[in-house]
Design an enzyme around this catalytic site. Structure first.
Site, mmCIF file in Angstrom:
data_model
loop_
_atom_site.group_PDB
_atom_site.id
_atom_site.type_symbol
_atom_site.label_atom_id
_atom_site.label_comp_id
_atom_site.label_asym_id
_atom_site.label_seq_id
_atom_site.Cartn_x
_atom_site.Cartn_y
_atom_site.Cartn_z
ATOM 1 N N ARG A 39 0.834 -1.213 0.000
ATOM 2 C CA ARG A 39 0.000 0.000 0.000
ATOM 3 C C ARG A 39 0.862 1.254 0.000
ATOM 4 N NH1 ARG A 39 -5.009 -1.810 3.948
ATOM 5 N NH2 ARG A 39 -6.063 -2.966 2.299
ATOM 6 N N LYS A 200 -22.330 -15.627 0.228
ATOM 7 C CA LYS A 200 -23.740 -15.331 0.480
ATOM 8 C C LYS A 200 -24.403 -14.451 -0.562
ATOM 9 C CE LYS A 200 -23.565 -15.104 5.522
ATOM 10 N NZ LYS A 200 -23.556 -13.968 6.454
ATOM 11 N N GLY A 354 -12.157 -7.594 -2.521
ATOM 12 C CA GLY A 354 -12.495 -8.645 -1.557
ATOM 13 C C GLY A 354 -11.817 -9.970 -1.834
ATOM 14 N N GLY A 377 -14.886 -3.172 0.809
ATOM 15 C CA GLY A 377 -16.214 -2.560 0.907
ATOM 16 C C GLY A 377 -16.424 -1.477 -0.138
HETATM 17 P P1 AMP Z 1 -17.290 -13.382 -0.266
HETATM 18 O O1 AMP Z 1 -16.456 -12.724 0.799
HETATM 19 O O2 AMP Z 1 -18.745 -13.217 -0.109
HETATM 20 O O3 AMP Z 1 -16.792 -13.080 -1.648
HETATM 21 O O4 AMP Z 1 -17.096 -14.929 -0.038
HETATM 22 C C1 AMP Z 1 -15.851 -15.541 -0.146
HETATM 23 C C2 AMP Z 1 -15.888 -16.822 0.600
HETATM 24 O O5 AMP Z 1 -16.897 -17.644 0.050
HETATM 25 C C3 AMP Z 1 -14.605 -17.591 0.502
HETATM 26 O O6 AMP Z 1 -14.012 -17.678 1.763
HETATM 27 C C4 AMP Z 1 -15.030 -18.953 -0.013
HETATM 28 O O7 AMP Z 1 -14.404 -20.012 0.658
HETATM 29 C C5 AMP Z 1 -16.516 -18.967 0.271
HETATM 30 N N1 AMP Z 1 -17.220 -19.901 -0.621
HETATM 31 C C6 AMP Z 1 -17.179 -19.941 -1.951
HETATM 32 N N2 AMP Z 1 -17.910 -20.958 -2.414
HETATM 33 C C7 AMP Z 1 -18.431 -21.589 -1.357
HETATM 34 C C8 AMP Z 1 -19.275 -22.733 -1.194
HETATM 35 N N3 AMP Z 1 -19.711 -23.424 -2.237
HETATM 36 N N4 AMP Z 1 -19.606 -23.089 0.061
HETATM 37 C C9 AMP Z 1 -19.154 -22.394 1.122
HETATM 38 N N5 AMP Z 1 -18.354 -21.311 1.034
HETATM 39 C C10 AMP Z 1 -18.008 -20.916 -0.185
#
Ligand code: AMP
Length: 397
Positions: A39, A200, A354, A377
């Protein structure tokens, strides 16, 4: 939000005191040693430009979460030392951000010199965006430059408040973020393909809503894909499910079809017995997952379909991994998608912050993407089409 903002090159900085909000929120070990200076290094082009153009540079940043009071643990001293090494002269650290110490150092600055103010989050007024505090900070300088994209979604005193008192422009880091991501959203090279994954649905609702209005194709993967599959009546076993988002998922699929946006969901999965790196797993025949298993990655048929959907794309925006990429056995989907993107000639590839950034870095594709957004974010809010206070406050071109 307008993305066409004035930058350091659009304002006369010669002989002027320039307050630059950087993102020096670097990782440190328990002794305070900086473990990754990326950074700081990334902020150098803007600082160098200002120094080369005879500005008197006053740098500021937050570091960690000192909760509004002085705490040596969060001092920017290691950052001042690192900056001094990189720039080749001593960057003095002020003992405070708005007190006599900061004022005296700022007054003593000569053209082509730089100082660093102490952590702005040592003051509760920073995060409260207190106008009096912002005014005091602004009084140190003649011009304000924001180059901290990662905090630009926060309306804090040093990220937005000061702009009420000074002419405000962006540095090179923010300029690149808004130019590349802004044109991808406003005037993209088509077809525009969005790839959305991660854990999610609920975290990505704003992004899906906004991108549905702009994209030609939306590809869904990761844990959130299973809520969509369940909504369409498929069996998803023990996979991640947000039961309260089933109606939303159904609505989105319907809306996409009404708008003529291709909305692609997994055709198969790697389904594991448990959430573990060494769990036994199978590749499913189709969308359905056996009752005792959970989908942890997209399967080979899905990879093939998604590769085809990426072929010929003008712009790809990617946010969220296709599977649990942290476990090698379930990183194949994410890796295959990254490879499909970098092999696509002439595509503008944007990794929207992210976990997809960590995934692309871990899998070794980061140097081959057009743009890797530096905000978590902030990138998400940018893709949601939300006005970012740290950017909205800057002068339009
Ligand atoms: P996000 O921060 O919402 O982009 O989510 C990223 C996280 O989602 C990572 O740590 C992944 O391990 C998790 N992830 C991706 N696919 C799956 C899945 N099929 N089941 C559970 N966790 C998942």
């Amino acid at each position: 939000m307008k993305y066409d903002k004035k930058s350091v090159e659009d304002i006369d900085v010669h002989g002027k005191k320039v307050l630059v909000r950087c993102d020096f929120n670097v990782p440190q070990d328990e002794t305070g040693k900086i473990t990754n200076d990326k950074r700081i290094v990334a902020s150098i082009p803007t600082i160098r430009y200002l120094l080369d153009h005879h500005a008197k540079v006053i740098l500021c940043s937050h570091l960690g979460r000192p909760k509004g009071k002085f705490d040596l643990k969060y001092s920017l001293k290691p950052v001042a030392e690192s900056l001094s090494k990189i720039l080749g002269f001593t960057v003095k650290l002020a003992p405070d951000a708005i007190g006599e110490g900061a004022k005296n150092l700022a007054e003593s600055l000569r053209e082509g010199e730089a100082i660093l103010l102490e952590n702005v989050r040592f003051y509760p007024e920073e995060e409260a965006n207190d106008p009096e505090f912002a005014k005091k900070l602004a009084s140190l300088a003649d011009i304000y430059v924001n180059d901290a994209f990662g905090t630009s979604h926060r309306a804090h005193a040093s990220t937005a408040g000061v702009a009420a008192f000074l002419p405000a422009v962006c540095g090179y880091l923010i300029q690149k973020e808004i130019t590349v991501m802004g044109s991808a959203l406003e005037n993209p090279k088509r077809p525009l393909v969005a790839i959305l994954g991660g854990a999610k649905v609920s975290d990505k609702i704003g992004v899906i809503n906004n991108l549905l209005e702009k994209c030609d194709t939306i590809i869904i993967g990761g844990g959130m894909g299973y809520t969509f599959l369940k909504a369409l009546g498929k069996e998803i076993g023990k996979s991640l499910l947000e039961a309260d988002k089933l109606d939303y998922a159904r609505d989105m699929v319907k809306k996409a079809s009404e708008k003529g946006v291709k909305f692609l969901l997994p055709k198969d999965s790697l389904a594991a017995d448990s959430f573990a790196a060494d769990s036994p797993f199978i590749a499913t025949e189709d969308e359905n997952i056996p009752a005792d298993k959970m989908g942890l990655d997209i399967g080979p048929k899905t990879i093939e379909a998604y590769r085809n959907a990426i072929k010929g794309a003008g712009t790809v925006i990617w946010n969220g991994p296709m599977g649990v990429f942290e476990f090698d056995a379930f990183s194949m989907g994410t890796s295959a998608i990254a490879e499909a993107i970098v092999n696509e000639k002439g595509v503008i590839s944007i990794i929207g912050g992210g976990d997809s950034v960590s995934a692309v870095k871990k899998l070794g594709y980061s140097d081959r993407m057009t743009h890797i957004s530096t905000g978590g974010g902030a990138s998400l809010e940018f893709l949601e089409g939300i006005e970012l206070p740290g950017i909205a406050c800057l002068l339009d071109k």
